[in-house]
Design a protein around this motif. Structure first.
Motif, PDB file in Angstrom:
ATOM      1  N   SER A  26      -2.531  11.738  -4.039  1.00  0.00           N
ATOM      2  CA  SER A  26      -2.262  10.738  -5.065  1.00  0.00           C
ATOM      3  C   SER A  26      -3.435   9.775  -5.165  1.00  0.00           C
ATOM      4  O   SER A  26      -3.970   9.341  -4.153  1.00  0.00           O
ATOM      5  CB  SER A  26      -0.991   9.951  -4.742  1.00  0.00           C
ATOM      6  N   ARG A  27      -3.805   9.435  -6.394  1.00  0.00           N
ATOM      7  CA  ARG A  27      -4.869   8.464  -6.605  1.00  0.00           C
ATOM      8  C   ARG A  27      -4.347   7.033  -6.556  1.00  0.00           C
ATOM      9  O   ARG A  27      -5.104   6.099  -6.477  1.00  0.00           O
ATOM     10  CB  ARG A  27      -5.560   8.739  -7.933  1.00  0.00           C
ATOM     11  N   MET A  28      -3.013   6.868  -6.620  1.00  0.00           N
ATOM     12  CA  MET A  28      -2.438   5.536  -6.539  1.00  0.00           C
ATOM     13  C   MET A  28      -2.450   5.067  -5.093  1.00  0.00           C
ATOM     14  O   MET A  28      -1.927   5.742  -4.206  1.00  0.00           O
ATOM     15  CB  MET A  28      -1.016   5.494  -7.089  1.00  0.00           C
ATOM     16  N   LYS A  29      -3.038   3.908  -4.858  1.00  0.00           N
ATOM     17  CA  LYS A  29      -3.199   3.389  -3.504  1.00  0.00           C
ATOM     18  C   LYS A  29      -2.304   2.198  -3.199  1.00  0.00           C
ATOM     19  O   LYS A  29      -2.192   1.794  -2.049  1.00  0.00           O
ATOM     20  CB  LYS A  29      -4.667   2.992  -3.270  1.00  0.00           C
ATOM     21  N   LYS A  82       0.842  -1.204   0.000  1.00  0.00           N
ATOM     22  CA  LYS A  82       0.000   0.000   0.000  1.00  0.00           C
ATOM     23  C   LYS A  82       0.870   1.245   0.000  1.00  0.00           C
ATOM     24  O   LYS A  82       1.943   1.265   0.606  1.00  0.00           O
ATOM     25  CB  LYS A  82      -0.919   0.003   1.216  1.00  0.00           C
ATOM     26  N   THR A  83       0.407   2.282  -0.694  1.00  0.00           N
ATOM     27  CA  THR A  83       1.105   3.561  -0.716  1.00  0.00           C
ATOM     28  C   THR A  83       0.182   4.620  -0.139  1.00  0.00           C
ATOM     29  O   THR A  83      -1.034   4.552  -0.304  1.00  0.00           O
ATOM     30  CB  THR A  83       1.519   3.966  -2.141  1.00  0.00           C
ATOM     31  N   ILE A 117       1.821  -3.811 -10.944  1.00  0.00           N
ATOM     32  CA  ILE A 117       0.411  -3.529 -11.212  1.00  0.00           C
ATOM     33  C   ILE A 117      -0.005  -2.468 -10.192  1.00  0.00           C
ATOM     34  O   ILE A 117       0.269  -2.604  -8.998  1.00  0.00           O
ATOM     35  CB  ILE A 117      -0.454  -4.797 -11.056  1.00  0.00           C
ATOM     36  N   ARG A 118      -0.624  -1.404 -10.656  1.00  0.00           N
ATOM     37  CA  ARG A 118      -1.002  -0.304  -9.773  1.00  0.00           C
ATOM     38  C   ARG A 118      -2.482  -0.396  -9.392  1.00  0.00           C
ATOM     39  O   ARG A 118      -3.319  -0.757 -10.209  1.00  0.00           O
ATOM     40  CB  ARG A 118      -0.718   1.033 -10.455  1.00  0.00           C
ATOM     41  N   ILE A 119      -2.776  -0.043  -8.137  1.00  0.00           N
ATOM     42  CA  ILE A 119      -4.152   0.101  -7.680  1.00  0.00           C
ATOM     43  C   ILE A 119      -4.440   1.595  -7.654  1.00  0.00           C
ATOM     44  O   ILE A 119      -3.727   2.359  -6.999  1.00  0.00           O
ATOM     45  CB  ILE A 119      -4.361  -0.517  -6.287  1.00  0.00           C
ATOM     46  N   ILE A 120      -5.479   1.988  -8.397  1.00  0.00           N
ATOM     47  CA  ILE A 120      -5.806   3.403  -8.575  1.00  0.00           C
ATOM     48  C   ILE A 120      -7.207   3.679  -8.023  1.00  0.00           C
ATOM     49  O   ILE A 120      -8.129   2.900  -8.248  1.00  0.00           O
ATOM     50  CB  ILE A 120      -5.773   3.789 -10.074  1.00  0.00           C
ATOM     51  N   GLN A 121      -7.351   4.816  -7.331  1.00  0.00           N
ATOM     52  CA  GLN A 121      -8.664   5.247  -6.874  1.00  0.00           C
ATOM     53  C   GLN A 121      -9.334   6.024  -7.993  1.00  0.00           C
ATOM     54  O   GLN A 121      -8.895   7.122  -8.341  1.00  0.00           O
ATOM     55  CB  GLN A 121      -8.553   6.134  -5.623  1.00  0.00           C
ATOM     56  N   GLY A 122     -10.357   5.432  -8.592  1.00  0.00           N
ATOM     57  CA  GLY A 122     -11.121   6.115  -9.627  1.00  0.00           C
ATOM     58  C   GLY A 122     -12.165   7.025  -9.003  1.00  0.00           C
ATOM     59  O   GLY A 122     -12.234   7.159  -7.772  1.00  0.00           O
ATOM     60  N   ASP A 128      -9.208  -7.924  -3.527  1.00  0.00           N
ATOM     61  CA  ASP A 128      -9.438  -8.683  -2.297  1.00  0.00           C
ATOM     62  C   ASP A 128      -8.196  -8.649  -1.406  1.00  0.00           C
ATOM     63  O   ASP A 128      -8.292  -8.410  -0.198  1.00  0.00           O
ATOM     64  CB  ASP A 128      -9.816 -10.137  -2.608  1.00  0.00           C
ATOM     65  N   ALA A 129      -7.023  -8.865  -2.006  1.00  0.00           N
ATOM     66  CA  ALA A 129      -5.766  -8.825  -1.243  1.00  0.00           C
ATOM     67  C   ALA A 129      -5.497  -7.420  -0.691  1.00  0.00           C
ATOM     68  O   ALA A 129      -5.044  -7.266   0.443  1.00  0.00           O
ATOM     69  CB  ALA A 129      -4.599  -9.290  -2.116  1.00  0.00           C
ATOM     70  N   TYR A 130      -5.799  -6.408  -1.477  1.00  0.00           N
ATOM     71  CA  TYR A 130      -5.621  -5.012  -1.042  1.00  0.00           C
ATOM     72  C   TYR A 130      -6.500  -4.728   0.185  1.00  0.00           C
ATOM     73  O   TYR A 130      -6.032  -4.141   1.167  1.00  0.00           O
ATOM     74  CB  TYR A 130      -5.969  -4.055  -2.170  1.00  0.00           C
TER      75      TYR A 130
END
Length: 85
Positions: free
Chosen positions: A16-19, A10-11, A35-40, A79-81
């Motif tokens: 930042s929208r990147m989580k 986690k970041t 692979i990036r997780i982004i908050q849309g 799910d992992a996030y």
């Protein structure tokens, strides 16, 4: 094909929208990193690893070919996030 491992980092950068950044292992023999997780606007989504071509273009380095595989990646990753501390 089965996703056998998901490693979430986690970041928490302000504004930042990147989580998070994720690495996935497929069938215990092939890894996909960055692979990036982004908050849309409405929900979290994943962005596959990409390479910058010029100031306006990026090309995916690896990506799912069909919707079923994309959904499998997204579900496993999110799910992992949600379970990560």
């Amino acid at each position: 094909m089965k996703i056998t491992s998901v490693n979430v980092h986690k970041t928490e950068k302000e504004n930042s929208r990147m989580k998070g950044i994720v690495s996935v292992v497929i069938d215990d023999c092939f890894a996909v990193r960055d692979i990036r997780i982004i908050q849309g606007d409405d929900k979290l989504f994943i962005a596959m690893p990409s390479r910058k071509i010029d100031d306006t273009k990026r090309h995916d380095v690896a990506h799912p070919i069909n919707q079923e595989t994309r959904e499998m990646f997204e579900k496993a990753i999110l799910d992992a996030y949600n379970e990560a501390e």
